[in-house]
Enzyme design. Structure first.
Site: not given
Ligand code: AHR
Length: 518
Positions: A175-176, A316, A367
């Site tokens: 992730n990222e 995201e 989210q």
């Molecule tokens: O959605 C909150 C955060 O934002 C997530 O954990 C990350 O992947 C993004 O930077």
């Protein structure tokens, strides 16, 4: 008069239901309170999972949920979240330095999969690559997916209450990784992805590289659909360098990949609930930037993957306002209010995805509960569906439909970003067809003025609006709160079937039209 012309003869592609996906991270109140109340809670629950949420989510047919992060996923040890609840370790988590909270691990693999089954969504697991060894991820896949009784991990799953495999298909590798996922350079991440992909995807796939390095089959044939970390917003360098390494001249293209996941948060302008007219448009313009991001990243991918075997995913996305606007005043990390402006952001973004149905295979708004652009704000017995929820409700008919081209001839709205004069179209829309029914979703992004709109369905002289639902607010700053949970809700226009295709869209509104063409 503004005109929207729907051309049923110009199909774009099937809208993958996974475009209507969600994201659930162990952060703030997203999981604990938002989804999980525990088995002993007085809040109605099924094995700890809140039933009000399950019932509400079922109505909008969520197709997929990504879990357990986010940044949290990079550090998550899956074994902490399986086995008897009272033996699960309490751990520090990625977010603890920000909110001081620890992770109880009461909501783990079994609970998440059960939640997905209850609401009819596919589970999408995100794993770490910066700290978590590839063998650990592979064991997680086996724990979830091995046939009953065949391996020690399958037996362990059975001992923990689930004889049948979970059949988890989507696995995000990292992730990222350009940021908190290790600050890895794109070429180094691509090498890590190849390594993890080989271990995690293994031979558990119907498509294998042939001896000359070419793949047989398509991404849809993969039974472990591995998703690579894509870029942050307009980091085109990340995309190019990842694919350069992916198609490495020496070792050949790496075939065990399903998707490449972009992250784009459009941010804010003003605050979540206080914004000027210019700030309203500024945020809508930032959300609209999603279209350019998809087109430009895909164009780079096309240079390396012209057959489009690898899907573009946006796992995201959403608005990100200054902290403190949510009901807990930032006791829950990143919790924010959602006004009609956020609903417009959601509608504009989903229209962009529908209009690129041939490119976008999945998306996950960030989210689900109590966080950034959330569908719900839930605290104890307080349960609020936000305007974002209602947009997903209005758009659900697009899932699995054939996206068709629309042409929009409309007024422009004019605004300023800083000292710069800007303009953009006042209407956003997308259309899809299923059998003889067209689903048309429109957003009037004009904050102050209504729009007269004429709908033309080409070559369908008998086209009739059979259902019309409008989401609007008396004041665009309006939002739903426990004491007034229905301030912003959709309203169906009652009455006879409408044979004319002219209608009025209120300022700052989102509209669903169902049109019968046969
Ligand atoms: O959605 C909150 C955060 O934002 C997530 O954990 C990350 O992947 C993004 O930077």
């Amino acid at each position: 008069m503004n005109t929207v012309t729907v051309d049923l003869s110009k199909g774009i592609g099937t809208i993958n239901p996974h475009v209507y996906g969600h994201f659930l991270e162990h952060i703030g109140g997203v999981v604990y309170d938002g989804v999980w109340v525990g088995r002993d809670s007085k809040i109605p629950n099924d094995g700890g999972i809140r039933l009000d949420l399950v019932e509400s989510l079922r109505r909008i047919k969520p197709a997929v949920i990504r879990w357990p992060g986010g940044c949290f996923a990079e550090h998550y040890r899956w074994r902490d979240g399986v086995g008897p609840a009272d033996t699960r370790p309490v751990r520090s988590s990625f977010w603890r330095p920000l909110d001081g909270k620890v992770e109880s691990n009461q909501f783990g693999t079994h609970e998440f999969v059960r939640f997905c089954r209850m609401i009819g969504a596919d589970p999408y697991f995100a794993t770490g690559v910066a700290e978590i060894p590839a063998t650990e991820v592979k064991e997680w896949v086996e724990y979830c997916n091995d046939q009953a009784g065949t391996t020690a991990l399958a037996k362990e799953r059975e001992a923990n209450g689930s004889r049948d495999p979970f059949d988890v298909i989507f696995w995000g590798i990292g992730n990222e990784n350009w940021g908190f996922g290790g600050n890895i350079a794109p070429d180094d991440y691509a090498s890590a992805f190849r390594r993890y992909g080989t271990t995690v995807g293994g031979l558990n796939t119907k498509i294998l590289p042939t001896f000359d390095g070419e793949r047989s089959g398509t991404a849809d044939d993969l039974d472990a659909k591995l998703i690579a970390c894509g870029p942050s917003r307009d980091d085109y360098d990340w995309t190019r360098r990842f694919f350069e390494k992916w198609s490495d001249g020496t070792y050949g293209k790496f075939t065990r990949i399903y998707g490449f996941a972009l992250h784009y948060y459009c941010g804010t302008a003003g605050t979540a609930t206080e914004f000027s007219v210019d700030e309203w448009y500024t945020l809508v313009a930032k959300a609209s930037f999603m279209a350019e991001l998809i087109d430009r990243h895909r164009a780079i991918m096309d240079e390396y993957d012209p057959e489009r075997n690898i899907k573009l995913i946006v796992d995201e996305w959403g608005s990100w306002h200054p902290v403190g606007s949510g009901p807990t005043k930032n006791a829950y990390q990143f919790e924010q209010q959602a006004t009609m402006r956020d609903a417009i952001v959601a509608a504009v973004t989903l229209n962009i995805f529908n209009n690129r149905a041939d490119v976008v295979a999945m998306s996950n708004i960030a989210q689900l509960t109590n966080c950034l652009q959330s569908l719900y704000l839930i605290h104890g017995e307080d349960f609020v569906e936000t305007p974002n929820y209602h947009v997903f409700d209005l758009f659900q008919g697009h899932q699995g439909g054939t996206a068709v081209q629309t042409r929009v001839d409309c007024d422009q709205v004019h605004f300023k970003i800083g000292n710069e004069d800007r303009a953009m179209p006042s209407l956003s829309c997308s259309a899809s067809s299923k059998r003889e029914r067209v689903t048309l979703t429109l957003a009037n992004v004009n904050m102050e003025q209504s729009a007269q709109v004429k709908i033309v369905v080409k070559d369908a002289p008998n086209a009739t609006i059979v259902r019309q639902i409008h989401l609007r607010a008396a004041d665009p700053h309006d939002h739903n709160v426990p004491s007034d949970p229905n301030r912003v809700i959709p309203r169906e226009v009652e009455g006879d079937r409408q044979h004319g295709l002219d209608l009025t869209l209120c300022p700052a509104s989102v509209v669903l039209l169902e049109i019968q063409t046969g």
